[in-house]
Design a protein around this motif. Structure first.
Motif, PDB file in Angstrom:
ATOM      1  N   THR A  23       0.445  -1.338  -0.231  1.00 38.79           N
ATOM      2  CA  THR A  23      -0.092   0.203   0.369  1.00 38.79           C
ATOM      3  C   THR A  23       0.843   0.968   0.099  1.00 38.79           C
ATOM      4  O   THR A  23       0.443   2.259  -0.718  1.00 38.79           O
ATOM      5  CB  THR A  23      -0.827  -0.147   1.303  1.00 38.79           C
ATOM      6  N   ASP A  24       1.495   1.218   0.431  1.00 39.54           N
ATOM      7  CA  ASP A  24       2.826   2.731   0.806  1.00 39.54           C
ATOM      8  C   ASP A  24       3.266   2.610  -0.680  1.00 39.54           C
ATOM      9  O   ASP A  24       3.277   3.731  -0.784  1.00 39.54           O
ATOM     10  CB  ASP A  24       3.652   2.464   2.112  1.00 39.54           C
ATOM     11  N   PHE A  25       3.631   1.791  -1.317  1.00 42.45           N
ATOM     12  CA  PHE A  25       4.668   1.707  -2.636  1.00 42.45           C
ATOM     13  C   PHE A  25       3.468   2.443  -4.020  1.00 42.45           C
ATOM     14  O   PHE A  25       3.784   2.978  -5.004  1.00 42.45           O
ATOM     15  CB  PHE A  25       5.152   0.604  -3.126  1.00 42.45           C
ATOM     16  N   ASP A  26       1.952   1.466  -3.383  1.00 39.98           N
ATOM     17  CA  ASP A  26       1.152   2.216  -4.543  1.00 39.98           C
ATOM     18  C   ASP A  26       0.834   3.523  -4.266  1.00 39.98           C
ATOM     19  O   ASP A  26       1.651   4.162  -5.201  1.00 39.98           O
ATOM     20  CB  ASP A  26      -0.065   1.547  -3.891  1.00 39.98           C
ATOM     21  N   VAL A  27       1.143   4.085  -3.027  1.00 42.82           N
ATOM     22  CA  VAL A  27       0.820   5.571  -2.477  1.00 42.82           C
ATOM     23  C   VAL A  27       2.497   6.085  -3.280  1.00 42.82           C
ATOM     24  O   VAL A  27       1.444   7.397  -3.809  1.00 42.82           O
ATOM     25  CB  VAL A  27       0.963   6.104  -1.182  1.00 42.82           C
ATOM     26  N   LEU A  28       3.346   5.569  -2.963  1.00 37.01           N
ATOM     27  CA  LEU A  28       4.796   6.527  -3.753  1.00 37.01           C
ATOM     28  C   LEU A  28       4.241   6.675  -5.145  1.00 37.01           C
ATOM     29  O   LEU A  28       4.473   7.529  -5.881  1.00 37.01           O
ATOM     30  CB  LEU A  28       5.797   5.547  -2.884  1.00 37.01           C
ATOM     31  N   PHE A  29       3.711   5.289  -5.899  1.00 36.63           N
ATOM     32  CA  PHE A  29       3.935   5.127  -6.900  1.00 36.63           C
ATOM     33  C   PHE A  29       3.135   6.115  -7.735  1.00 36.63           C
ATOM     34  O   PHE A  29       3.334   7.211  -8.740  1.00 36.63           O
ATOM     35  CB  PHE A  29       3.642   3.325  -7.601  1.00 36.63           C
ATOM     36  N   THR A  30       1.817   6.492  -7.301  1.00 37.25           N
ATOM     37  CA  THR A  30       0.562   8.127  -8.011  1.00 37.25           C
ATOM     38  C   THR A  30       2.022   8.980  -7.702  1.00 37.25           C
ATOM     39  O   THR A  30       1.779   9.932  -8.935  1.00 37.25           O
ATOM     40  CB  THR A  30      -0.597   7.646  -6.903  1.00 37.25           C
ATOM     41  N   ALA A  31       2.352   9.352  -6.454  1.00 41.92           N
ATOM     42  CA  ALA A  31       3.022  10.958  -6.281  1.00 41.92           C
ATOM     43  C   ALA A  31       4.145  11.373  -6.869  1.00 41.92           C
ATOM     44  O   ALA A  31       4.092  11.941  -7.735  1.00 41.92           O
ATOM     45  CB  ALA A  31       3.535  10.755  -4.772  1.00 41.92           C
ATOM     46  N   ALA A  32       4.887  10.090  -7.057  1.00 45.72           N
ATOM     47  CA  ALA A  32       6.039  10.206  -8.317  1.00 45.72           C
ATOM     48  C   ALA A  32       5.662  10.093  -9.557  1.00 45.72           C
ATOM     49  O   ALA A  32       6.279  11.236 -10.501  1.00 45.72           O
ATOM     50  CB  ALA A  32       7.050   9.218  -7.926  1.00 45.72           C
ATOM     51  N   ALA A  33       5.147   9.490 -10.423  1.00 46.06           N
ATOM     52  CA  ALA A  33       4.720   9.481 -11.075  1.00 46.06           C
ATOM     53  C   ALA A  33       3.382  11.253 -11.581  1.00 46.06           C
ATOM     54  O   ALA A  33       3.736  11.180 -12.276  1.00 46.06           O
ATOM     55  CB  ALA A  33       3.203   8.198 -11.704  1.00 46.06           C
ATOM     56  N   GLN A  34       2.709  11.899 -10.579  1.00 49.18           N
ATOM     57  CA  GLN A  34       2.462  12.447 -11.089  1.00 49.18           C
ATOM     58  C   GLN A  34       3.214  13.470 -11.123  1.00 49.18           C
ATOM     59  O   GLN A  34       3.278  14.815 -11.779  1.00 49.18           O
ATOM     60  CB  GLN A  34       1.291  13.138  -9.950  1.00 49.18           C
ATOM     61  N   VAL A  35       4.031  13.272  -9.800  1.00 50.97           N
ATOM     62  CA  VAL A  35       5.175  14.943 -10.398  1.00 50.97           C
ATOM     63  C   VAL A  35       6.180  14.641 -11.197  1.00 50.97           C
ATOM     64  O   VAL A  35       6.807  15.595 -11.353  1.00 50.97           O
ATOM     65  CB  VAL A  35       5.911  14.941  -8.440  1.00 50.97           C
ATOM     66  N   GLN A  36       6.622  13.629 -11.605  1.00 54.26           N
ATOM     67  CA  GLN A  36       7.236  13.504 -12.808  1.00 54.26           C
ATOM     68  C   GLN A  36       6.827  14.736 -14.029  1.00 54.26           C
ATOM     69  O   GLN A  36       7.630  14.667 -14.665  1.00 54.26           O
ATOM     70  CB  GLN A  36       7.438  11.823 -13.268  1.00 54.26           C
ATOM     71  N   THR A  37       5.474  14.025 -13.968  1.00 51.77           N
ATOM     72  CA  THR A  37       5.177  14.621 -15.508  1.00 51.77           C
ATOM     73  C   THR A  37       5.300  16.326 -15.411  1.00 51.77           C
ATOM     74  O   THR A  37       5.263  17.715 -16.677  1.00 51.77           O
ATOM     75  CB  THR A  37       3.652  15.357 -15.386  1.00 51.77           C
ATOM     76  N   LEU A  38       5.754  17.204 -13.206  1.00 52.34           N
ATOM     77  CA  LEU A  38       5.955  18.631 -14.060  1.00 52.34           C
ATOM     78  C   LEU A  38       7.722  18.530 -13.671  1.00 52.34           C
ATOM     79  O   LEU A  38       8.186  19.980 -13.454  1.00 52.34           O
ATOM     80  CB  LEU A  38       5.121  19.007 -12.590  1.00 52.34           C
ATOM     81  N   ALA A  39       8.446  17.889 -14.219  1.00 48.06           N
ATOM     82  CA  ALA A  39       9.669  18.304 -14.212  1.00 48.06           C
ATOM     83  C   ALA A  39      10.357  19.059 -15.035  1.00 48.06           C
ATOM     84  O   ALA A  39       9.211  19.377 -16.580  1.00 48.06           O
ATOM     85  CB  ALA A  39      10.658  16.543 -14.608  1.00 48.06           C
ATOM     86  N   TYR A  40      11.031  20.275 -14.532  1.00 49.15           N
ATOM     87  CA  TYR A  40      11.730  20.724 -15.239  1.00 49.15           C
ATOM     88  C   TYR A  40      13.042  20.710 -16.007  1.00 49.15           C
ATOM     89  O   TYR A  40      14.332  20.173 -15.669  1.00 49.15           O
ATOM     90  CB  TYR A  40      12.046  21.987 -14.515  1.00 49.15           C
TER      91      TYR A  40
END
Length: 136
Positions: A5-22
């Motif tokens: 469950t923790d990794f599911d939450v981390l996956f979602t957060a990392a995937a979302q922020v990855q789209t914002l990378a500069y």
């Protein structure tokens, strides 16, 4: 050890922020999310700079967010990047993670299709130098 469950939450957060990378120079966007000792998920993305060595990695951003948010230890971290090869933390980021983690801290490596690999920090940074090496 961190549960699925923790990794599911981390996956979602990392995937979302990855789209914002500069990443206008490499066009290689990376996101990272970590679960801290305070139970909060902190995320970061890579931020490039025209003066190449001045950029920052996603893991560095997540660690900075953790410290700014009041967290002090990494319980688990996930790095999200695209491509055929695993996007593991660079050497400098392995050391940054080590500053706030234990050798058995879980490190997951993911891409758009999900988690691709699991490591402990000691597997990525064996015989590491950390806070315990310095005199109190």
């Amino acid at each position: 050890m961190t549960d699925v469950t923790d990794f599911d939450v981390l996956f979602t957060a990392a995937a979302q922020v990855q789209t914002l990378a500069y990443a206008p120079y490499s066009r290689f966007k990376v996101g990272a999310a970590l679960l801290a000792d305070d139970g909060v998920v902190y995320a970061g993305c890579n931020v490039e700079n025209a003066a190449y060595p001045s950029g920052s990695c996603a893991e560095q951003g997540a660690v900075s967010a953790m410290i700014a948010g009041g967290g002090r230890a990494i319980r688990a971290i996930l790095v999200f990047g695209e491509g055929a090869e695993l996007v593991t933390p660079c050497g400098a980021c392995r050391q940054r993670i080590r500053e706030f983690a234990t050798p058995d801290t879980a490190v997951a490596i993911a891409g758009p299709d999900g988690i691709r690999a699991h490591f402990s920090l000691v597997e990525l940074l064996p015989a590491s130098f950390g806070p315990a090496n310095l005199p109190k």
